[in-house]
Design a protein around this motif. Structure first.
Motif, PDB file in Angstrom:
ATOM      1  N   PRO A 377       0.820  -1.228   0.000  1.00  9.35           N
ATOM      2  CA  PRO A 377       0.000   0.000   0.000  1.00  9.35           C
ATOM      3  C   PRO A 377       0.849   1.271   0.000  1.00  9.35           C
ATOM      4  CG  PRO A 377       0.031  -0.985   2.180  1.00  9.35           C
ATOM      5  CD  PRO A 377       0.697  -1.964   1.268  1.00  9.35           C
ATOM      6  N   ILE A 378       0.303   2.322  -0.620  1.00  9.93           N
ATOM      7  CA  ILE A 378       0.914   3.646  -0.585  1.00  9.93           C
ATOM      8  C   ILE A 378       0.754   4.221   0.821  1.00  9.93           C
ATOM      9  CG2 ILE A 378       0.839   5.971  -1.569  1.00  9.93           C
ATOM     10  CD1 ILE A 378      -0.382   4.744  -4.079  1.00  9.93           C
ATOM     11  N   LEU A 379       1.798   4.892   1.305  1.00 12.90           N
ATOM     12  CA  LEU A 379       1.741   5.572   2.601  1.00 12.90           C
ATOM     13  C   LEU A 379       1.771   7.077   2.367  1.00 12.90           C
ATOM     14  CD1 LEU A 379       4.224   3.438   4.755  1.00 12.90           C
ATOM     15  CD2 LEU A 379       1.754   3.145   4.457  1.00 12.90           C
ATOM     16  N   VAL A 380       0.894   7.807   3.084  1.00 12.83           N
ATOM     17  CA  VAL A 380       0.809   9.268   2.964  1.00 12.83           C
ATOM     18  C   VAL A 380       0.931   9.869   4.360  1.00 12.83           C
ATOM     19  CG1 VAL A 380      -0.620  11.227   2.287  1.00 12.83           C
ATOM     20  CG2 VAL A 380      -0.603   9.157   0.885  1.00 12.83           C
ATOM     21  N   ARG A 381       1.868  10.805   4.515  1.00 10.83           N
ATOM     22  CA  ARG A 381       2.013  11.531   5.769  1.00 10.83           C
ATOM     23  C   ARG A 381       1.501  12.944   5.576  1.00 10.83           C
ATOM     24  NH1 ARG A 381       7.701  13.418   7.448  1.00 10.83           N
ATOM     25  NH2 ARG A 381       7.005  15.092   6.087  1.00 10.83           N
ATOM     26  N   ASP A 382       0.542  13.339   6.421  1.00 13.89           N
ATOM     27  CA  ASP A 382      -0.009  14.683   6.345  1.00 13.89           C
ATOM     28  C   ASP A 382       0.960  15.683   6.959  1.00 13.89           C
ATOM     29  OD1 ASP A 382      -2.331  13.741   5.123  1.00 13.89           O
ATOM     30  OD2 ASP A 382      -3.281  13.327   7.068  1.00 13.89           O
ATOM     31  N   GLU A 383       0.618  16.944   6.823  1.00 17.56           N
ATOM     32  CA  GLU A 383       1.507  17.994   7.318  1.00 17.56           C
ATOM     33  C   GLU A 383       1.689  17.932   8.826  1.00 17.56           C
ATOM     34  OE1 GLU A 383       2.188  22.748   6.344  1.00 17.56           O
ATOM     35  OE2 GLU A 383       0.200  21.856   6.177  1.00 17.56           O
ATOM     36  N   ASP A 384       0.692  17.409   9.556  1.00 21.08           N
ATOM     37  CA  ASP A 384       0.793  17.315  11.016  1.00 21.08           C
ATOM     38  C   ASP A 384       1.533  16.062  11.487  1.00 21.08           C
ATOM     39  OD1 ASP A 384      -1.006  15.385  10.341  1.00 21.08           O
ATOM     40  OD2 ASP A 384      -2.644  16.111  11.619  1.00 21.08           O
ATOM     41  N   GLY A 436       7.015  -4.980   8.878  1.00 21.09           N
ATOM     42  CA  GLY A 436       7.885  -4.096   8.122  1.00 21.09           C
ATOM     43  C   GLY A 436       7.173  -2.843   7.666  1.00 21.09           C
ATOM     44  N   VAL A 437       5.915  -2.973   7.222  1.00 22.39           N
ATOM     45  CA  VAL A 437       5.144  -1.793   6.808  1.00 22.39           C
ATOM     46  C   VAL A 437       4.897  -0.881   8.008  1.00 22.39           C
ATOM     47  CG1 VAL A 437       2.969  -1.007   5.805  1.00 22.39           C
ATOM     48  CG2 VAL A 437       4.086  -3.042   4.894  1.00 22.39           C
ATOM     49  N   ALA A 438       4.620  -1.473   9.168  1.00 16.63           N
ATOM     50  CA  ALA A 438       4.427  -0.658  10.371  1.00 16.63           C
ATOM     51  C   ALA A 438       5.712   0.087  10.744  1.00 16.63           C
ATOM     52  CB  ALA A 438       3.960  -1.533  11.526  1.00 16.63           C
ATOM     53  N   ALA A 439       6.863  -0.583  10.589  1.00 15.92           N
ATOM     54  CA  ALA A 439       8.142   0.090  10.855  1.00 15.92           C
ATOM     55  C   ALA A 439       8.372   1.232   9.877  1.00 15.92           C
ATOM     56  CB  ALA A 439       9.290  -0.928  10.771  1.00 15.92           C
ATOM     57  N   SER A 445       6.786   8.888   9.760  1.00 14.40           N
ATOM     58  CA  SER A 445       6.154   9.915  10.605  1.00 14.40           C
ATOM     59  C   SER A 445       7.178  10.912  11.134  1.00 14.40           C
ATOM     60  CB  SER A 445       5.419   9.247  11.771  1.00 14.40           C
ATOM     61  OG  SER A 445       6.339   8.572  12.617  1.00 14.40           O
ATOM     62  N   GLY A 446       8.436  10.498  11.290  1.00 14.65           N
ATOM     63  CA  GLY A 446       9.458  11.413  11.803  1.00 14.65           C
ATOM     64  C   GLY A 446      10.420  11.915  10.757  1.00 14.65           C
ATOM     65  N   ALA A 447      10.233  11.516   9.501  1.00 11.98           N
ATOM     66  CA  ALA A 447      11.157  11.943   8.440  1.00 11.98           C
ATOM     67  C   ALA A 447      10.791  13.327   7.937  1.00 11.98           C
ATOM     68  CB  ALA A 447      11.137  10.937   7.293  1.00 11.98           C
ATOM     69  N   GLN A 448      11.759  14.221   7.923  1.00 13.75           N
ATOM     70  CA  GLN A 448      11.556  15.588   7.446  1.00 13.75           C
ATOM     71  C   GLN A 448      12.583  15.896   6.366  1.00 13.75           C
ATOM     72  OE1 GLN A 448       9.080  17.503   8.482  1.00 13.75           O
ATOM     73  NE2 GLN A 448       8.382  16.166  10.155  1.00 13.75           N
ATOM     74  N   LEU A 458      14.657   6.882   5.091  1.00 18.03           N
ATOM     75  CA  LEU A 458      13.845   5.667   5.157  1.00 18.03           C
ATOM     76  C   LEU A 458      14.703   4.420   4.909  1.00 18.03           C
ATOM     77  CD1 LEU A 458      10.574   6.754   3.291  1.00 18.03           C
ATOM     78  CD2 LEU A 458      11.013   6.658   5.756  1.00 18.03           C
ATOM     79  N   MET A 459      15.647   4.520   3.961  1.00 14.94           N
ATOM     80  CA  MET A 459      16.521   3.370   3.696  1.00 14.94           C
ATOM     81  C   MET A 459      17.366   3.037   4.925  1.00 14.94           C
ATOM     82  SD  MET A 459      16.225   2.417   0.337  1.00 14.94           S
ATOM     83  CE  MET A 459      17.747   2.079  -0.533  1.00 14.94           C
ATOM     84  N   ARG A 460      17.895   4.070   5.576  1.00 16.51           N
ATOM     85  CA  ARG A 460      18.701   3.818   6.773  1.00 16.51           C
ATOM     86  C   ARG A 460      17.850   3.292   7.921  1.00 16.51           C
ATOM     87  NH1 ARG A 460      21.097   8.837   5.415  1.00 16.51           N
ATOM     88  NH2 ARG A 460      19.929   9.818   7.108  1.00 16.51           N
TER      89      ARG A 460
END
Length: 615
Positions: A377-384, A436-439, A445-448, A458-460
């Motif tokens: 599945p595609i993952l989408v992180r919102d601005e918040d 793995g998807v949950a990880a 969520s913390g990647a900026q 994400l790779m690291r």
């Protein structure tokens, strides 16, 4: 059936019979007539005397003589009732030399392998055989190994000798290359014990003092070093590894050449992608990704994974990627593109299946429409910072056939980040892929940062490095939240076309006012008004309500789009001199940078054109 008369005609029988005759003649010449008897075979007819008995007395001539009873003419009978006595069998066994009678020095000296014996904590040299001397030169007995046997240090064996002597267990080191690289050895180190040589001190009664005291004789603790030459094996292994490296390099080169060398950068999205092949022990797979500009500000994004490894998987991947770009030009809904790919994958190779996600971003709607063929599945992180997972629909992989794919949508507003990826990023042996998807969700969520920075993070975070056991493809796209001067470069304006023939002049006036407010040059304003007028007129004549005119400006282009309720797509054609219609699309295609049409999801169509803005 008697096979005796036919056995001489079997393939190889005559050769074996001749070989046995020559061997018997050679034994008779060397006087080894007692050896066949020891093996239970017939004695040499030329032997006139039997082998001596085990106690040194002459044996009965009937034991190993030619008069021994035979059965069927095939040799000496050994079973009960065959005429062979216990004395005969005892005399035959006595002809075999005892292992206790063999000299250890003689045995080790004749071995083709290199043998050395060291003793004591300094591993002083006690013995080297002839093969060792031929390979490394003569050695001085009694000298420490680190001085007298420097080749052991260069082979990295001195620590191994210490370990063997301490633990009392044998150790083997495989494929150690000798100094100069000419030979390779597999070395086995075995702990041994042997008595020390002590001076003989007599007590006058014929016994030694140590024996009278009842003390145990002291022993040496040493290590027997056996070096087997495996140069041919090591060279064969190296040739095989070199061949595998060449094949891997060819597959990686093919894989990278089939991937886009430079991603297209849409006006409304920031996109970055990365591909990491598996480690040296893993074959190259068929992961791929692509970004395709569809026009009118819309962008197609695709990522997929061909099942299988090696050049074949990379070749199938290249064909699928080319087909996706061709189907994308039709501007079809995502599920229809996957439907076409499904049939093509079965035609390319029925044994190869692939997973794929095809998504289309529409900046006017703020949505990401997608269809999935067995992909993650595609993952989408919102601005918040909230991470959402794209829900079904998900169909079976490409190439399976017999399935109607469907499309879904997920919101992608300003400030949002979406991630498309292959299973190599999240799949681990012994773990459920959902873990793995949950990880990945937690890492996202913390990647900026920019899409390229997020790809690396994400790779690291998921532990992907140069030694990863599977290839990985990751694509990150962002919908920037524009503010300030940057926001002034992006505008939207729309007009609902209501009424009859008066809709055309109202659309021209609307386009004129909007383009002037956006401070375009006069020439570009005139071309934009002309294009809007022709598209609206074409829709009023051939389309059905509802109709809408939409103008959109980005930092690089002006987009004019007209939608209506009729799903008949216009095409460019050559109008005859006497025709009063049929020139509108030709005019638009002539003055605009590009134009196109597509069917809209709710029914109807959209016709659009673009003008490149001056730098």
């Amino acid at each position: 059936m008697n096979f005796t008369r036919w056995s001489a005609r079997f393939p190889g029988t005559q050769r074996r019979a001749a070989a046995r005759t020559e061997h018997a003649a050679a034994q008779a010449k060397r006087g080894e007539g007692a050896v066949p008897a020891a093996r239970g075979g017939r004695a040499d007819p030329g032997a006139e005397r039997a082998a001596p008995a085990a106690d040194g007395r002459p044996a009965d001539p009937t034991v190993c003589g030619t008069g021994t009873a035979t059965g069927g003419g095939s040799g000496t009978a050994a079973g009960p009732g065959s005429g062979t006595t216990t004395a005969q069998r005892t005399g035959a066994l006595a002809a075999v030399p005892s292992l206790d009678e063999l000299s250890v020095r003689e045995v080790l000296g004749r071995l083709p392998a290199l043998v050395a014996l060291v003793h004591g904590p300094e591993h002083r040299v006690a013995y080297v055989n002839d093969a060792y001397t031929a390979g490394f030169g003569a050695r001085t007995p009694g000298a420490p190994a680190h001085e007298c046997l420097p080749e052991l240090g260069e082979l990295g064996l001195l620590p191994l000798l210490d370990q063997v002597q301490r633990s009392g267990k044998s150790r083997t080191a495989k494929n150690r290359t000798a100094p100069g690289g000419a030979h390779s050895y597999t070395v086995t180190c075995t702990p041994v014990e042997f008595p020390k040589a002590k001076p003989h001190t007599s007590t006058g009664t014929g016994t030694s003092a140590a024996a009278e005291a009842g003390s145990e004789p002291e022993v040496h603790t040493g290590v027997l070093i056996h070096l087997a030459d495996v140069t041919d094996h090591a060279e064969a292994v190296e040739r095989l590894r070199a061949s595998e490296r060449r094949q891997r390099e060819a597959a990686v080169t093919l894989q990278r050449s089939l991937l886009p060398q430079e991603l297209e950068q849409p006006d409304d999205l920031r996109v970055a992608a990365t591909y990491q092949p598996g480690g040296t022990e893993a074959a190259v797979g068929g992961d791929w990704y692509d970004v395709i500009t569809l026009g009118a500000g819309r962008t197609a994004l695709v990522i997929g994974d061909v099942m299988g490894r090696g050049v074949r998987a990379a070749a199938v991947m290249g064909q699928l990627r080319t087909a996706v770009r061709a189907y994308a030009r039709l501007d079809l809904p995502p599920h229809e593109v996957l439907q076409l790919l499904d049939g093509l994958a079965a035609e390319i190779d029925a044994s190869q299946i692939a997973t794929c996600v095809y998504a289309v971003h529409d900046p006017n709607e703020g949505l990401l429409a997608y269809a999935s063929a067995g992909h993650l599945p595609i993952l989408v992180r919102d601005e918040d910072g909230t991470v959402r997972r794209a829900a079904d629909p998900t169909g079976p992989p490409l190439g399976t056939g017999g399935w109607l794919h469907t499309s879904g949508t997920i919101a992608l507003g300003p400030g949002s980040t979406a991630v498309l990826y292959t299973d190599g990023l999240v799949e681990r042996r012994g773990e459920d892929i959902d873990e793995g998807v949950a990880a990945l969700e937690r890492a996202l969520s913390g990647a900026q940062g920019t899409p390229a920075v997020i790809c690396d993070r994400l790779m690291r975070a998921l532990g992907v490095d140069a030694d990863h056991d599977d290839d990985v493809a990751v694509m990150v796209l962002q919908q920037p939240a524009r503010t300030g001067a940057d926001a002034e470069l992006f505008h939207n304006a729309a007009l609902e076309l209501l009424g009859g023939i008066e809709a055309a002049p109202r659309a021209r006036a609307f386009a004129q006012g909007v383009l002037a407010s956006w401070r375009f040059p006069v020439e570009l304003c005139d071309l934009g008004v002309l294009a809007a007028s022709e598209l609206v007129a074409n829709s009023l004549q051939h389309g059905t309500p509802p109709m809408r005119l939409r103008l959109r400006r980005t930092d690089r282009r002006l987009i004019i789009e007209v939608t209506d309720g009729d799903d008949h797509l216009p095409r460019r054609r050559r109008a005859e001199p006497g025709d009063e219609t049929g020139r509108g699309i030709s005019i638009v295609a002539t003055i605009a940078s590009s134009w196109g049409s597509r069917r809209t999801p709710g029914g109807g169509k959209a016709v659009w054109c673009e003008f490149a803005l001056p730098q």
